[in-house]
Design a protein around this motif. Structure first.
Motif, PDB file in Angstrom:
ATOM      1  N   LEU A  18     -73.730  49.679 -18.946  1.00  0.00           N
ATOM      2  CA  LEU A  18     -74.103  50.747 -18.043  1.00  0.00           C
ATOM      3  C   LEU A  18     -73.981  52.067 -18.788  1.00  0.00           C
ATOM      4  O   LEU A  18     -72.928  52.382 -19.333  1.00  0.00           O
ATOM      5  N   ALA A  19     -75.027  52.833 -18.806  1.00  0.00           N
ATOM      6  CA  ALA A  19     -74.954  54.158 -19.401  1.00  0.00           C
ATOM      7  C   ALA A  19     -74.306  55.075 -18.387  1.00  0.00           C
ATOM      8  O   ALA A  19     -74.755  55.174 -17.252  1.00  0.00           O
ATOM      9  N   PRO A  20     -73.189  55.726 -18.767  1.00  0.00           N
ATOM     10  CA  PRO A  20     -72.505  56.587 -17.804  1.00  0.00           C
ATOM     11  C   PRO A  20     -73.390  57.771 -17.407  1.00  0.00           C
ATOM     12  O   PRO A  20     -73.893  58.485 -18.250  1.00  0.00           O
ATOM     13  N   THR A  21     -73.614  57.896 -16.131  1.00  0.00           N
ATOM     14  CA  THR A  21     -74.348  59.037 -15.608  1.00  0.00           C
ATOM     15  C   THR A  21     -73.365  59.889 -14.831  1.00  0.00           C
ATOM     16  O   THR A  21     -72.194  59.528 -14.679  1.00  0.00           O
ATOM     17  N   THR A  22     -73.818  60.973 -14.296  1.00  0.00           N
ATOM     18  CA  THR A  22     -72.903  61.866 -13.586  1.00  0.00           C
ATOM     19  C   THR A  22     -72.272  61.183 -12.378  1.00  0.00           C
ATOM     20  O   THR A  22     -71.117  61.456 -12.064  1.00  0.00           O
ATOM     21  N   GLU A  23     -72.960  60.279 -11.713  1.00  0.00           N
ATOM     22  CA  GLU A  23     -72.351  59.610 -10.556  1.00  0.00           C
ATOM     23  C   GLU A  23     -71.300  58.581 -10.956  1.00  0.00           C
ATOM     24  O   GLU A  23     -70.538  58.116 -10.129  1.00  0.00           O
ATOM     25  N   HIS A  24     -71.231  58.205 -12.245  1.00  0.00           N
ATOM     26  CA  HIS A  24     -70.226  57.263 -12.723  1.00  0.00           C
ATOM     27  C   HIS A  24     -69.005  57.981 -13.294  1.00  0.00           C
ATOM     28  O   HIS A  24     -68.095  57.342 -13.783  1.00  0.00           O
ATOM     29  N   ARG A  25     -68.974  59.276 -13.226  1.00  0.00           N
ATOM     30  CA  ARG A  25     -67.868  60.033 -13.812  1.00  0.00           C
ATOM     31  C   ARG A  25     -66.875  60.451 -12.730  1.00  0.00           C
ATOM     32  O   ARG A  25     -67.235  60.711 -11.592  1.00  0.00           O
ATOM     33  N   GLU A  70     -62.581  64.526 -13.274  1.00  0.00           N
ATOM     34  CA  GLU A  70     -62.170  65.106 -14.556  1.00  0.00           C
ATOM     35  C   GLU A  70     -63.250  64.956 -15.623  1.00  0.00           C
ATOM     36  O   GLU A  70     -63.055  65.350 -16.763  1.00  0.00           O
ATOM     37  N   GLY A  71     -64.387  64.357 -15.290  1.00  0.00           N
ATOM     38  CA  GLY A  71     -65.469  64.197 -16.247  1.00  0.00           C
ATOM     39  C   GLY A  71     -65.404  62.897 -17.044  1.00  0.00           C
ATOM     40  O   GLY A  71     -66.239  62.645 -17.888  1.00  0.00           O
ATOM     41  N   ARG A  72     -64.398  62.056 -16.788  1.00  0.00           N
ATOM     42  CA  ARG A  72     -64.293  60.779 -17.507  1.00  0.00           C
ATOM     43  C   ARG A  72     -65.113  59.717 -16.791  1.00  0.00           C
ATOM     44  O   ARG A  72     -65.340  59.788 -15.589  1.00  0.00           O
ATOM     45  N   VAL A  73     -65.506  58.708 -17.541  1.00  0.00           N
ATOM     46  CA  VAL A  73     -66.236  57.583 -16.969  1.00  0.00           C
ATOM     47  C   VAL A  73     -65.236  56.737 -16.172  1.00  0.00           C
ATOM     48  O   VAL A  73     -64.148  56.418 -16.648  1.00  0.00           O
ATOM     49  N   ALA A 104     -63.247  53.706 -14.554  1.00  0.00           N
ATOM     50  CA  ALA A 104     -62.810  52.460 -15.188  1.00  0.00           C
ATOM     51  C   ALA A 104     -63.756  51.302 -14.897  1.00  0.00           C
ATOM     52  O   ALA A 104     -64.028  50.479 -15.767  1.00  0.00           O
ATOM     53  N   ALA A 105     -64.273  51.231 -13.688  1.00  0.00           N
ATOM     54  CA  ALA A 105     -65.156  50.116 -13.319  1.00  0.00           C
ATOM     55  C   ALA A 105     -66.500  50.178 -14.032  1.00  0.00           C
ATOM     56  O   ALA A 105     -67.225  49.193 -14.064  1.00  0.00           O
ATOM     57  N   ASP A 106     -66.834  51.324 -14.615  1.00  0.00           N
ATOM     58  CA  ASP A 106     -68.132  51.488 -15.270  1.00  0.00           C
ATOM     59  C   ASP A 106     -68.054  51.432 -16.790  1.00  0.00           C
ATOM     60  O   ASP A 106     -69.041  51.651 -17.465  1.00  0.00           O
ATOM     61  N   ARG A 107     -66.885  51.150 -17.346  1.00  0.00           N
ATOM     62  CA  ARG A 107     -66.732  51.066 -18.800  1.00  0.00           C
ATOM     63  C   ARG A 107     -66.814  49.624 -19.263  1.00  0.00           C
ATOM     64  O   ARG A 107     -66.515  48.707 -18.526  1.00  0.00           O
ATOM     65  N   GLY A 108     -67.192  49.426 -20.500  1.00  0.00           N
ATOM     66  CA  GLY A 108     -67.133  48.109 -21.118  1.00  0.00           C
ATOM     67  C   GLY A 108     -68.368  47.273 -20.878  1.00  0.00           C
ATOM     68  O   GLY A 108     -69.421  47.757 -20.499  1.00  0.00           O
ATOM     69  N   SER A 109     -68.200  45.979 -21.125  1.00  0.00           N
ATOM     70  CA  SER A 109     -69.306  45.049 -20.980  1.00  0.00           C
ATOM     71  C   SER A 109     -68.787  43.717 -20.471  1.00  0.00           C
ATOM     72  O   SER A 109     -67.599  43.429 -20.552  1.00  0.00           O
ATOM     73  N   THR A 110     -69.689  42.928 -19.949  1.00  0.00           N
ATOM     74  CA  THR A 110     -69.366  41.589 -19.488  1.00  0.00           C
ATOM     75  C   THR A 110     -70.060  40.602 -20.401  1.00  0.00           C
ATOM     76  O   THR A 110     -71.264  40.715 -20.637  1.00  0.00           O
ATOM     77  N   VAL A 111     -69.308  39.635 -20.921  1.00  0.00           N
ATOM     78  CA  VAL A 111     -69.871  38.622 -21.808  1.00  0.00           C
ATOM     79  C   VAL A 111     -69.635  37.259 -21.173  1.00  0.00           C
ATOM     80  O   VAL A 111     -68.501  36.924 -20.822  1.00  0.00           O
ATOM     81  N   ILE A 112     -70.708  36.492 -21.021  1.00  0.00           N
ATOM     82  CA  ILE A 112     -70.601  35.146 -20.456  1.00  0.00           C
ATOM     83  C   ILE A 112     -71.023  34.167 -21.545  1.00  0.00           C
ATOM     84  O   ILE A 112     -72.146  34.222 -22.041  1.00  0.00           O
ATOM     85  N   ALA A 113     -70.112  33.281 -21.917  1.00  0.00           N
ATOM     86  CA  ALA A 113     -70.359  32.325 -22.997  1.00  0.00           C
ATOM     87  C   ALA A 113     -71.422  31.306 -22.603  1.00  0.00           C
ATOM     88  O   ALA A 113     -71.571  30.956 -21.424  1.00  0.00           O
TER      89      ALA A 113
END
Length: 128
Positions: free
Chosen positions: A6-13, A16-19, A21-30
C-alpha cells in the motif's frame, strides 16, 4: 509469493504525519499455503468424497498477486468427468481468490486415474 503493498497516502497517515501501523509492511503467502487452500477446495468441489485412490493434490506457482494452480486427482468411473473438472476449476479459483486475495488465471486439472466399482472392491479387499 504474494505481496500486498500500500502506498501511504494522506488518509493512511496519523495526526503526527506517520504511516498508520496497519498500513505498513507487506503480506506474503507461501506457495504451499495456497496449495493447501486449492487442494481443500478441490475436495469441496467433489462433495468431500474422494475417489478410492486418494485426495486431490495441488501444485501452485505464485507470482505477486496471481496464482497458477495445477490439481491432480482421481475420479470414480463412470462419472461426468468434464462436469467434475469444471466444478473443481471454479471452486479452486473462487476459494483462492477469497481466502488468499489472489487472482487465479489458470487452474489445470489432471485426472490421474479413474476408479470403477470393480477396482474399489479389489482395493478394499486387499486392505481388509
Amino acid at each position: 509469493m504474494a505481496t500486498d503493498h500500500l502506498a501511504p497516502t494522506t488518509e493512511h497517515r496519523t495526526a503526527e504525519g506517520r504511516v498508520a501501523a496497519a498500513d505498513r509492511g507487506s503480506t506474503v503467502i507461501a506457495d504451499r499455503v495456497v496449495a493447501k487452500i486449492a487442494a481443500q477446495a478441490a475436495r469441496e468441489a467433489l462433495d468431500g468424497v474422494p475417489a478410492a485412490g486418494g485426495t486431490p493434490h495441488a501444485m501452485v506457482t505464485v507470482h505477486q498477486d496471481s496464482a497458477r494452480v495445477r490439481i491432480s486427482l482421481e475420479l470414480d468411473y463412470p462419472s461426468d468427468i468434464g462436469r467434475q473438472c469444471g466444478a473443481v476449476r471454479r471452486r479452486v479459483a473462487e476459494r483462492v481468490e477469497t481466502l488468499a486475495g489472489m487472482d487465479v488465471p489458470d487452474v489445470a486439472v489432471l485426472v490421474e486415474r479413474l476408479h470403477s466399482a470393480h477396482t474399489r472392491g479389489a482395493t478394499l479387499g486387499r486392505l481388509a
